[in-house]
Design a protein around this motif. Sequence first.
Motif, short mmCIF file in Angstrom:
data_model
loop_
_atom_site.label_atom_id
_atom_site.label_comp_id
_atom_site.label_asym_id
_atom_site.label_seq_id
_atom_site.Cartn_x
_atom_site.Cartn_y
_atom_site.Cartn_z
N UNK A 11 0.82 -1.23 0.00
CA UNK A 11 0.00 0.00 0.00
C UNK A 11 0.85 1.27 0.00
N UNK A 12 2.16 1.13 0.16
CA UNK A 12 3.03 2.30 0.19
C UNK A 12 3.04 3.00 1.54
N UNK A 13 2.52 2.34 2.55
CA UNK A 13 2.45 2.92 3.90
C UNK A 13 3.66 2.56 4.75
N UNK A 14 4.35 1.50 4.40
CA UNK A 14 5.55 1.06 5.11
C UNK A 14 6.72 1.18 4.15
N UNK A 15 7.79 1.87 4.55
CA UNK A 15 8.92 2.03 3.63
C UNK A 15 9.61 0.70 3.34
N UNK A 16 10.07 0.56 2.11
CA UNK A 16 10.80 -0.63 1.69
C UNK A 16 11.68 -0.25 0.50
N UNK A 17 12.68 -1.06 0.26
CA UNK A 17 13.52 -0.89 -0.92
C UNK A 17 12.89 -1.73 -2.02
N UNK A 18 11.95 -1.09 -2.72
CA UNK A 18 11.16 -1.79 -3.73
C UNK A 18 11.95 -1.98 -5.01
N UNK A 19 11.87 -3.19 -5.53
CA UNK A 19 12.51 -3.54 -6.79
C UNK A 19 11.51 -3.41 -7.93
N UNK A 20 10.30 -3.89 -7.72
CA UNK A 20 9.26 -3.80 -8.74
C UNK A 20 7.89 -3.81 -8.06
N UNK A 21 6.97 -3.05 -8.63
CA UNK A 21 5.60 -2.99 -8.15
C UNK A 21 4.72 -3.05 -9.39
N UNK A 22 4.05 -4.18 -9.57
CA UNK A 22 3.21 -4.37 -10.76
C UNK A 22 1.98 -5.17 -10.37
N UNK A 23 1.01 -5.31 -11.25
CA UNK A 23 -0.22 -6.01 -10.89
C UNK A 23 -0.02 -7.44 -10.36
N UNK A 24 1.01 -8.15 -10.84
CA UNK A 24 1.22 -9.52 -10.41
C UNK A 24 1.85 -9.64 -9.02
N UNK A 25 2.40 -8.54 -8.51
CA UNK A 25 3.00 -8.58 -7.19
C UNK A 25 3.98 -7.45 -6.98
N UNK A 26 4.54 -7.43 -5.79
CA UNK A 26 5.52 -6.43 -5.39
C UNK A 26 6.75 -7.17 -4.89
N UNK A 27 7.92 -6.68 -5.28
CA UNK A 27 9.17 -7.29 -4.81
C UNK A 27 10.01 -6.20 -4.16
N UNK A 28 10.63 -6.56 -3.05
CA UNK A 28 11.43 -5.61 -2.29
C UNK A 28 12.53 -6.37 -1.57
N UNK A 29 13.55 -5.64 -1.13
CA UNK A 29 14.65 -6.28 -0.43
C UNK A 29 14.22 -6.76 0.94
N UNK A 30 14.70 -7.94 1.33
CA UNK A 30 14.49 -8.45 2.68
C UNK A 30 15.32 -7.59 3.63
N UNK A 31 14.75 -7.20 4.76
CA UNK A 31 15.48 -6.35 5.71
C UNK A 31 16.52 -7.13 6.50
N UNK A 32 16.42 -8.46 6.46
CA UNK A 32 17.42 -9.32 7.10
C UNK A 32 17.89 -10.34 6.06
N UNK A 33 18.62 -9.87 5.05
CA UNK A 33 18.94 -10.75 3.92
C UNK A 33 19.90 -11.89 4.27
N UNK A 34 19.67 -13.02 3.65
CA UNK A 34 20.64 -14.11 3.74
C UNK A 34 21.94 -13.64 3.09
N UNK A 35 21.83 -13.08 1.89
CA UNK A 35 22.93 -12.42 1.21
C UNK A 35 22.38 -11.12 0.64
#
Length: 137
Positions: A11-35
């Motif tokens: 919804x854009x209410x919580x900040x994230x490092x978004x990679x893509x936002x499209x009708x099929x889904x949203x992708x963003x960086x994990x805040x605790x990445x494995x790598x």
Amino acid sequence: MSGCVFCGIVAGEVPAFTVVDEPNGVAFLDTRPVFKGHVLVVPRTHLIALTDLPADALPGYFALVQRLAVAVESALGAGGTFVAMNNKVSQSVPHLHTHVVPRTKGDGLRGFFWPRHRYDDDAEAQAYADRIAAALI
């Protein structure tokens, strides 16, 4: 859904490092990445498990996951990716999400022991998100 951090990101209410936002889904960086470059892909609607994803949404959602696997690998010079999903058990956020984790030979990932590698700062995280977004096909 109220209180769901991933719904807040969609919804854009919580900040994230978004990679893509499209009708099929949203992708963003994990805040605790494995790598660094570890991406989470979520459907736009609040669903908890893969079994909740409507059959007609499967092709679009998994096409997005597939595109991100390619983008993560090419943008980061990874040898491959690890693509995974938990259903209910071990979900830190009860919203369907797929992990796309960059892998390199000898990176130390063994079984389901997931070490975590934090970004040095927001600028570094944003740079990773931008690199992956630029590599999307």
